[in-house]
Design an enzyme around this catalytic site. Structure first.
Site, mmCIF file in Angstrom:
data_model
loop_
_atom_site.group_PDB
_atom_site.id
_atom_site.type_symbol
_atom_site.label_atom_id
_atom_site.label_comp_id
_atom_site.label_asym_id
_atom_site.label_seq_id
_atom_site.Cartn_x
_atom_site.Cartn_y
_atom_site.Cartn_z
ATOM 1 N N ASN A 115 0.868 -1.174 0.000
ATOM 2 C CA ASN A 115 0.000 0.000 0.000
ATOM 3 C C ASN A 115 0.902 1.219 0.000
ATOM 4 O OD1 ASN A 115 -2.247 1.652 0.092
ATOM 5 N ND2 ASN A 115 -2.748 1.214 2.236
ATOM 6 N N HIS A 117 1.054 5.257 1.460
ATOM 7 C CA HIS A 117 0.426 6.213 2.372
ATOM 8 C C HIS A 117 1.089 7.572 2.185
ATOM 9 C CE1 HIS A 117 -1.779 7.678 5.751
ATOM 10 N NE2 HIS A 117 -0.680 8.038 6.372
HETATM 11 C C1 GRF Z 1 -2.620 8.706 -2.792
HETATM 12 O O1 GRF Z 1 -2.363 9.950 -2.203
HETATM 13 C C2 GRF Z 1 -2.204 7.593 -1.877
HETATM 14 O O2 GRF Z 1 -1.110 7.910 -1.078
HETATM 15 C C3 GRF Z 1 -3.428 7.380 -1.030
HETATM 16 O O3 GRF Z 1 -4.509 7.601 -1.899
HETATM 17 C C4 GRF Z 1 -4.114 8.455 -2.956
HETATM 18 C C5 GRF Z 1 -4.438 7.778 -4.254
HETATM 19 O O4 GRF Z 1 -4.224 8.601 -5.362
HETATM 20 N N1 GRF Z 1 -3.401 6.067 -0.449
HETATM 21 P P1 GRF Z 1 -4.461 8.033 -6.836
HETATM 22 O O5 GRF Z 1 -5.883 7.474 -6.889
HETATM 23 O O6 GRF Z 1 -3.444 6.980 -7.111
HETATM 24 O O7 GRF Z 1 -4.323 9.220 -7.714
#
Ligand code: GRF
Length: 224
Positions: A115, A117
């Site tokens: 994942n 974050h």
């Molecule tokens: C990102 O900021 C990620 O860190 C978080 O959700 C967001 C997803 O962005 N978990 P995207 O959908 O990949 O543009």
């Protein structure tokens, strides 16, 4: 240095809920030949997720599994496991997937779910991490790719990137700066996995002979 790039492409399943820019970064890295990944399926819990369209445009299977149709988190996760196994997925990448995973998923893919974050874990877990960083007044924040465990944003860290927080920043400008680094480190982390360089020891990830990636204005640790 061992040549992990000789290994076969990793069979990847990507879980999303929204825009999917991290998914796009993975697809672009594959196109550029920087990542050997076969994206077998993209699954969203929301039919409206823009990332589904990105996948379809690239000829990647895109499925919706609506969490609202399941009585429990565990039932939803069982459906995810079945869909991922049906595509023979080896590594799952959560990319803006806004559902907490239950032990049903985590135990089905031990140390096989990543994942990302938008903070330097263990700082600011959960939602609105960019706002939390600004409210706290930190001078640096960033992003973290980690292996998902049964806790929230607390699994073994694979790669982190650091960005400065400026006095004039608001949530949107900081999020944008962090996003740019996310798009670099997520494909990189998956590449490390594909090349067989990651070993999880307790809560630490050992990286063997990590390869170079293009330089960036962010501070990436481990330094390529
Ligand atoms: C990102 O900021 C990620 O860190 C978080 O959700 C967001 C997803 O962005 N978990 P995207 O959908 O990949 O543009």
């Amino acid at each position: 240095m061992s040549d992990g790039s000789a290994r076969p492409a990793v069979k990847l399943g990507v879980l999303i809920s929204g825009d999917g820019t991290n998914l796009q970064a993975m697809m672009d890295a594959v196109t550029r030949g920087e990542l050997r990944a076969d994206i077998r399926v993209v699954i969203s819990n929301k039919a409206s997720a823009r990332g589904l369209e990105r996948a379809r445009l690239d000829g990647i299977a895109a499925e919706v599994i609506d969490h609202r149709k399941f009585a429990s988190r565990e039932d939803f996760d069982s459906a995810l496991v079945a869909a991922l196994r049906a595509r023979e997925v080896e590594l799952v990448a959560c990319a803006g997937f806004m559902r907490l995973l239950s032990p049903v998923m985590v135990r089905a893919f031990p140390n096989r779910i990543m994942n990302i974050h938008p903070a330097l874990c263990p700082a600011f877990p959960g939602v609105d991490a960019q706002k939390a960083a600004i409210d706290y007044g930190v001078r640096f924040s960033g992003c973290t790719v980690f292996f998902v465990t049964e806790g929230v944003d607390d699994g073994p860290v694979v790669v982190q990137a650091v960005v400065p927080v400026h006095p004039e920043d608001d949530e949107a400008t900081l999020a944008q700066r962090i996003h740019a680094e996310e798009h670099r480190i997520y494909p990189y982390a998956i590449r490390l996995f594909q090349e067989g360089r990651l070993e999880v020891h307790g809560r630490k990830v050992l990286i063997k002979d990590f390869p170079a990636i293009a330089s960036s204005s962010g501070l990436i640790n481990p330094k390529p």
